[in-house]
Design a protein around this motif. Structure first.
Motif, PDB file in Angstrom:
ATOM      1  N   ARG A 201      -6.717   6.446 -23.508  1.00 53.26           N
ATOM      2  CA  ARG A 201      -6.041   6.859 -22.281  1.00 53.26           C
ATOM      3  C   ARG A 201      -4.617   7.302 -22.594  1.00 53.26           C
ATOM      4  NH1 ARG A 201      -3.509   4.336 -17.624  1.00 53.26           N
ATOM      5  NH2 ARG A 201      -3.613   2.281 -18.614  1.00 53.26           N
ATOM      6  N   ALA A 202      -4.269   8.503 -22.133  1.00 55.12           N
ATOM      7  CA  ALA A 202      -2.972   9.090 -22.449  1.00 55.12           C
ATOM      8  C   ALA A 202      -1.840   8.277 -21.837  1.00 55.12           C
ATOM      9  CB  ALA A 202      -2.912  10.531 -21.953  1.00 55.12           C
ATOM     10  N   VAL A 203      -0.770   8.116 -22.599  1.00 56.51           N
ATOM     11  CA  VAL A 203       0.444   7.456 -22.112  1.00 56.51           C
ATOM     12  C   VAL A 203       1.261   8.480 -21.333  1.00 56.51           C
ATOM     13  CG1 VAL A 203       2.595   6.311 -22.774  1.00 56.51           C
ATOM     14  CG2 VAL A 203       0.466   5.829 -24.028  1.00 56.51           C
ATOM     15  N   ALA A 204       1.626   8.149 -20.109  1.00 52.18           N
ATOM     16  CA  ALA A 204       2.404   9.049 -19.263  1.00 52.18           C
ATOM     17  C   ALA A 204       3.890   8.758 -19.435  1.00 52.18           C
ATOM     18  CB  ALA A 204       2.006   8.878 -17.796  1.00 52.18           C
ATOM     19  N   PRO A 205       4.730   9.790 -19.368  1.00 50.92           N
ATOM     20  CA  PRO A 205       6.177   9.551 -19.471  1.00 50.92           C
ATOM     21  C   PRO A 205       6.678   8.726 -18.289  1.00 50.92           C
ATOM     22  CG  PRO A 205       5.725  11.832 -18.852  1.00 50.92           C
ATOM     23  CD  PRO A 205       4.416  11.217 -19.198  1.00 50.92           C
ATOM     24  N   VAL A 206       7.573   7.794 -18.573  1.00 48.02           N
ATOM     25  CA  VAL A 206       8.177   6.941 -17.541  1.00 48.02           C
ATOM     26  C   VAL A 206       9.680   7.218 -17.534  1.00 48.02           C
ATOM     27  CG1 VAL A 206       8.607   4.580 -16.769  1.00 48.02           C
ATOM     28  CG2 VAL A 206       6.418   5.170 -17.853  1.00 48.02           C
ATOM     29  N   ASP A 207      10.168   7.830 -16.459  1.00 50.08           N
ATOM     30  CA  ASP A 207      11.555   8.261 -16.383  1.00 50.08           C
ATOM     31  C   ASP A 207      12.371   7.275 -15.553  1.00 50.08           C
ATOM     32  OD1 ASP A 207      13.948   9.558 -16.200  1.00 50.08           O
ATOM     33  OD2 ASP A 207      13.241  11.164 -14.889  1.00 50.08           O
ATOM     34  N   PRO A 208      13.233   6.458 -16.179  1.00 51.22           N
ATOM     35  CA  PRO A 208      14.014   5.478 -15.399  1.00 51.22           C
ATOM     36  C   PRO A 208      15.034   6.126 -14.479  1.00 51.22           C
ATOM     37  CG  PRO A 208      14.780   5.527 -17.668  1.00 51.22           C
ATOM     38  CD  PRO A 208      13.549   6.384 -17.619  1.00 51.22           C
ATOM     39  N   THR A 209      15.411   7.385 -14.726  1.00 46.73           N
ATOM     40  CA  THR A 209      16.346   8.062 -13.829  1.00 46.73           C
ATOM     41  C   THR A 209      15.664   8.512 -12.541  1.00 46.73           C
ATOM     42  OG1 THR A 209      15.974  10.311 -14.703  1.00 46.73           O
ATOM     43  CG2 THR A 209      17.588   8.940 -15.852  1.00 46.73           C
ATOM     44  N   LEU A 210      14.315   8.525 -12.536  1.00 46.22           N
ATOM     45  CA  LEU A 210      13.495   8.916 -11.381  1.00 46.22           C
ATOM     46  C   LEU A 210      13.750  10.353 -10.936  1.00 46.22           C
ATOM     47  CD1 LEU A 210      13.560   5.622  -9.269  1.00 46.22           C
ATOM     48  CD2 LEU A 210      11.955   6.338 -11.027  1.00 46.22           C
ATOM     49  N   LEU A 211      14.305  11.164 -11.817  1.00 48.42           N
ATOM     50  CA  LEU A 211      14.525  12.579 -11.493  1.00 48.42           C
ATOM     51  C   LEU A 211      13.206  13.341 -11.431  1.00 48.42           C
ATOM     52  CD1 LEU A 211      17.655  13.267 -13.740  1.00 48.42           C
ATOM     53  CD2 LEU A 211      17.596  13.311 -11.248  1.00 48.42           C
ATOM     54  N   THR A 212      12.185  12.815 -12.096  1.00 49.64           N
ATOM     55  CA  THR A 212      10.881  13.484 -12.104  1.00 49.64           C
ATOM     56  C   THR A 212       9.828  12.683 -11.345  1.00 49.64           C
ATOM     57  OG1 THR A 212      10.346  12.435 -14.227  1.00 49.64           O
ATOM     58  CG2 THR A 212      11.376  14.608 -14.307  1.00 49.64           C
ATOM     59  N   THR A 213      10.240  11.614 -10.673  1.00 51.23           N
ATOM     60  CA  THR A 213       9.312  10.758  -9.923  1.00 51.23           C
ATOM     61  C   THR A 213       9.316  11.179  -8.462  1.00 51.23           C
ATOM     62  OG1 THR A 213       9.700   8.913 -11.423  1.00 51.23           O
ATOM     63  CG2 THR A 213       8.741   8.405  -9.282  1.00 51.23           C
ATOM     64  N   VAL A 215       8.046  10.716  -4.640  1.00 53.85           N
ATOM     65  CA  VAL A 215       7.470   9.808  -3.645  1.00 53.85           C
ATOM     66  C   VAL A 215       7.665  10.446  -2.278  1.00 53.85           C
ATOM     67  CG1 VAL A 215       7.502   7.508  -2.645  1.00 53.85           C
ATOM     68  CG2 VAL A 215       8.039   7.810  -5.068  1.00 53.85           C
ATOM     69  N   ASN A 216       6.553  10.686  -1.596  1.00 57.19           N
ATOM     70  CA  ASN A 216       6.592  11.358  -0.293  1.00 57.19           C
ATOM     71  C   ASN A 216       7.317  12.700  -0.377  1.00 57.19           C
ATOM     72  OD1 ASN A 216       5.294   9.121   0.804  1.00 57.19           O
ATOM     73  ND2 ASN A 216       7.209   8.110   1.345  1.00 57.19           N
ATOM     74  N   GLY A 217       7.111  13.386  -1.505  1.00 54.85           N
ATOM     75  CA  GLY A 217       7.692  14.713  -1.679  1.00 54.85           C
ATOM     76  C   GLY A 217       9.160  14.722  -2.062  1.00 54.85           C
ATOM     77  N   ILE A 218       9.755  13.541  -2.333  1.00 54.72           N
ATOM     78  CA  ILE A 218      11.183  13.440  -2.623  1.00 54.72           C
ATOM     79  C   ILE A 218      11.383  12.814  -4.003  1.00 54.72           C
ATOM     80  CG2 ILE A 218      13.397  12.508  -1.845  1.00 54.72           C
ATOM     81  CD1 ILE A 218      12.247  14.522   0.073  1.00 54.72           C
ATOM     82  N   THR A 219      12.384  13.308  -4.752  1.00 56.88           N
ATOM     83  CA  THR A 219      12.756  12.736  -6.043  1.00 56.88           C
ATOM     84  C   THR A 219      14.233  12.347  -6.013  1.00 56.88           C
ATOM     85  OG1 THR A 219      13.485  14.815  -7.058  1.00 56.88           O
ATOM     86  CG2 THR A 219      11.139  14.285  -7.195  1.00 56.88           C
ATOM     87  N   ALA A 220      14.661  11.625  -7.045  1.00 60.20           N
ATOM     88  CA  ALA A 220      16.088  11.390  -7.226  1.00 60.20           C
ATOM     89  C   ALA A 220      16.755  12.716  -7.592  1.00 60.20           C
ATOM     90  CB  ALA A 220      16.317  10.348  -8.313  1.00 60.20           C
ATOM     91  N   SER A 251      18.033   7.285   1.942  1.00 56.11           N
ATOM     92  CA  SER A 251      17.532   7.519   3.297  1.00 56.11           C
ATOM     93  C   SER A 251      16.020   7.699   3.328  1.00 56.11           C
ATOM     94  CB  SER A 251      18.212   8.744   3.908  1.00 56.11           C
ATOM     95  OG  SER A 251      17.955   9.904   3.137  1.00 56.11           O
ATOM     96  N   HIS A 252      15.418   8.185   2.235  1.00 54.61           N
ATOM     97  CA  HIS A 252      13.976   8.427   2.204  1.00 54.61           C
ATOM     98  C   HIS A 252      13.186   7.255   1.618  1.00 54.61           C
ATOM     99  CE1 HIS A 252      15.520  12.601   2.504  1.00 54.61           C
ATOM    100  NE2 HIS A 252      14.404  12.813   3.174  1.00 54.61           N
ATOM    101  N   TRP A 253      13.810   6.486   0.697  1.00 57.42           N
ATOM    102  CA  TRP A 253      13.061   5.463  -0.016  1.00 57.42           C
ATOM    103  C   TRP A 253      13.398   4.036   0.416  1.00 57.42           C
ATOM    104  CZ3 TRP A 253      13.181   7.254  -5.883  1.00 57.42           C
ATOM    105  CH2 TRP A 253      12.430   8.433  -5.997  1.00 57.42           C
ATOM    106  N   HIS A 254      14.406   3.840   1.252  1.00 59.21           N
ATOM    107  CA  HIS A 254      14.814   2.469   1.575  1.00 59.21           C
ATOM    108  C   HIS A 254      13.705   1.709   2.296  1.00 59.21           C
ATOM    109  CE1 HIS A 254      15.398   4.146   5.616  1.00 59.21           C
ATOM    110  NE2 HIS A 254      15.391   2.909   6.056  1.00 59.21           N
ATOM    111  N   ALA A 255      12.861   2.420   3.058  1.00 59.48           N
ATOM    112  CA  ALA A 255      11.829   1.762   3.858  1.00 59.48           C
ATOM    113  C   ALA A 255      10.522   1.541   3.098  1.00 59.48           C
ATOM    114  CB  ALA A 255      11.556   2.589   5.117  1.00 59.48           C
ATOM    115  N   LEU A 256      10.462   1.929   1.822  1.00 62.39           N
ATOM    116  CA  LEU A 256       9.247   1.697   1.042  1.00 62.39           C
ATOM    117  C   LEU A 256       8.994   0.193   0.918  1.00 62.39           C
ATOM    118  CD1 LEU A 256       9.818   4.252  -1.876  1.00 62.39           C
ATOM    119  CD2 LEU A 256       8.249   4.525   0.059  1.00 62.39           C
TER     120      LEU A 256
END
Length: 481
Positions: A201-213, A215-220, A251-256
């Motif tokens: 199973r391929a290892v996926a990149p994990v970006d701690p800056t969340l610039l590429t993550t 969630v609900n169409g929004i990134t850092a 404003s977008h992620w606080h309610a997760l």
């Protein structure tokens, strides 16, 4: 077999040294395996295959790392398990410089190491190291023997048999941890040409800056433009350190929900990630001067990147598990990084205040939406997709603006200026009232401001002039009161 006697001039007792080498201090199985991944990347591998199994004889975990790199010739293979046996010893441009990674990382996890290498048109050869034999006094025999080739034209295979230092009882847990840790360490390579798999199973990149993550169409997003610091290297040369700050969308992620926040790496994951030659070697609360970490600091991230030529300034350890920044480096980076950290902390704090403010204003917005169907249509805007929605926010704006009204996609957003004298004059007295009275007074106040904002939009362009004049006049009067 009799123990080999110590010879004149020997500065190492092999039996004791091999025991000490097993205590090399790797903080985790992930950091130990990273040494093998580093070697594969240095050997120009584009594919690295990790296989986790259990030994049928002992029941202990067994780990195999195979790559499609350039492999090793007879001499390189003979030296690969010798401490300091690197052909790149002291090289400042490589992942490994001291030839300690493969033997020390391996012995920190297992007693038995087997390395096989093959190249085009040459047979595969294998070399083995048995820590128990050396500890008992037998001399190490690192003479290569005939081995088994892999599926590629060239490459290398390292096998750790009977790993007795791995804490995970279930291989599924170990596999999950390795996906997370290696995905983070090698994220720059995994978004490029490197393919790293664990049990297929391929290892996926994990970006701690969340610039590429997403969630609900929004990134850092980048908090500021990347910074570059020029650091002296030797008497005449210099090299650069690049620093990036990212800001999470409060404003977008606080309610997760908390589970989602932990899954994507928001909670408890703030701090600094330090990359050497594109590979993460340390993370934590680093280079932030006197600034202490607070909960708000989870909502921004920092990434520091440098080339191996700056190893001495960063105080790189032999096993590449941490940094000890030099005084010169700290003096060059820490004052500004600490200042930015404090600024971002204040920004996050303000954003959470705005979120709480908007949530408290929800009742006023619902009342306004209910009444809107009986109000005149906003001039030139139409209402083809339904009634107007209302939102109230707070933010910092120029001192003469009491609020700003924006109408977009059938939503009227009212942003109150926290720096305008009216904000404190109108909202602060509400804090001294009982809960019910405070709620009623706040609703009446916000409906007054919403209605005024809506009226200015209905007037059209002239409404903006009226709003600016009124805000400035009201503000000056409040300052004199």
């Amino acid at each position: 077999m009799a123990m080999r006697s110590q010879q004149p001039g020997d500065i190492v007792m092999p039996s004791n040294f091999i025991r000490a080498a097993r205590e090399a201090g790797y903080v985790s199985i992930s950091t130990a395996l990273a040494e093998l991944v580093d070697n594969a990347i240095e050997a120009q591998a584009s594919e690295i295959f990790l296989t986790l199994t259990r030994s049928e004889a002992s029941g202990l975990p067994q780990i195999q790392v195979e790559d499609n790199g350039v492999g090793m010739d007879h001499i390189e293979l003979s030296n690969c398990l010798r401490f300091g046996g690197s052909s790149r010893f002291g090289g400042e441009g490589s992942f490994g410089r001291f030839g300690m990674g493969l033997p020390s990382a391996s012995l920190s996890q297992t007693r038995t190491i087997e390395v096989t290498a093959w190249q085009r048109d040459f047979p595969a050869q294998t070399v083995c190291l048995d820590a128990d034999e050396i500890a008992s006094g037998r001399p190490a025999d690192l003479t290569p023997t005939i081995g088994i080739r892999g599926a590629t034209d060239s490459g290398c295979r390292v096998v750790w048999r009977d790993c007795d230092r791995i804490d995970y009882q279930r291989l599924a847990w170990l596999e999950k941890v390795l996906h997370r840790d290696l995905g983070r360490m090698y994220r720059r390579f995994l978004v490029g040409k490197l393919r790293l798999t664990i049990n297929g199973r391929a290892v996926a990149p994990v970006d701690p800056t969340l610039l590429t993550t997403e969630v609900n169409g929004i990134t850092a997003h980048l908090a500021i433009e990347p910074l570059r610091y020029e650091i002296s290297v030797g008497p005449v040369d210099t090299a650069f350190v690049t620093v990036r700050f990212s800001m999470l969308p409060v404003s977008h992620w606080h309610a997760l929900d908390n589970l989602t926040k932990r899954r994507i790496g928001i909670v408890g994951k703030g701090g600094v990630s330090i990359l050497r030659a594109g590979r993460e070697i340390a993370n934590g609360w680093l280079l932030m001067g006197a600034k202490r970490k607070e909960n708000y600091d989870d909502w921004w991230r920092c990434e520091v990147e440098f080339d191996p030529v700056l190893d001495e300034h960063f105080g790189i350890t032999i096993n590449k598990q941490g940094v000890r920044p030099s005084r010169a480096l700290r003096e060059a980076l820490e004052p500004e990084l600490e200042s930015i950290a404090r600024m971002l902390n204040n920004r996050v704090r303000q954003l959470f205040e705005e979120v709480k403010f908007s949530a408290a204003a929800a009742d006023s917005c619902r009342i306004a939406e209910t009444a809107d169907v009986d109000l005149p249509v906003l001039a030139g805007r139409g209402r083809s997709s339904g009634p107007v929605r209302y939102e109230i926010r707070s933010s910092q704006m120029p001192i003469d603006s009491m609020f700003r009204a924006d109408f977009h996609q059938h939503t009227l957003t009212l942003t109150l200026n926290v720096d305008h004298p009216a904000f404190g004059a109108l909202y602060k007295p509400l804090q001294g009232l009982q809960e019910q009275s405070s709620s009623e007074m706040r609703t009446a106040l916000e409906l007054l401001i919403i209605s005024y904002a809506r009226a200015t939009l209905q007037i059209g362009a002239d409404g903006d002039d009226v709003l600016r004049a009124w805000s400035a006049t009201y503000g000056r009067m409040l300052q004199r009161s």
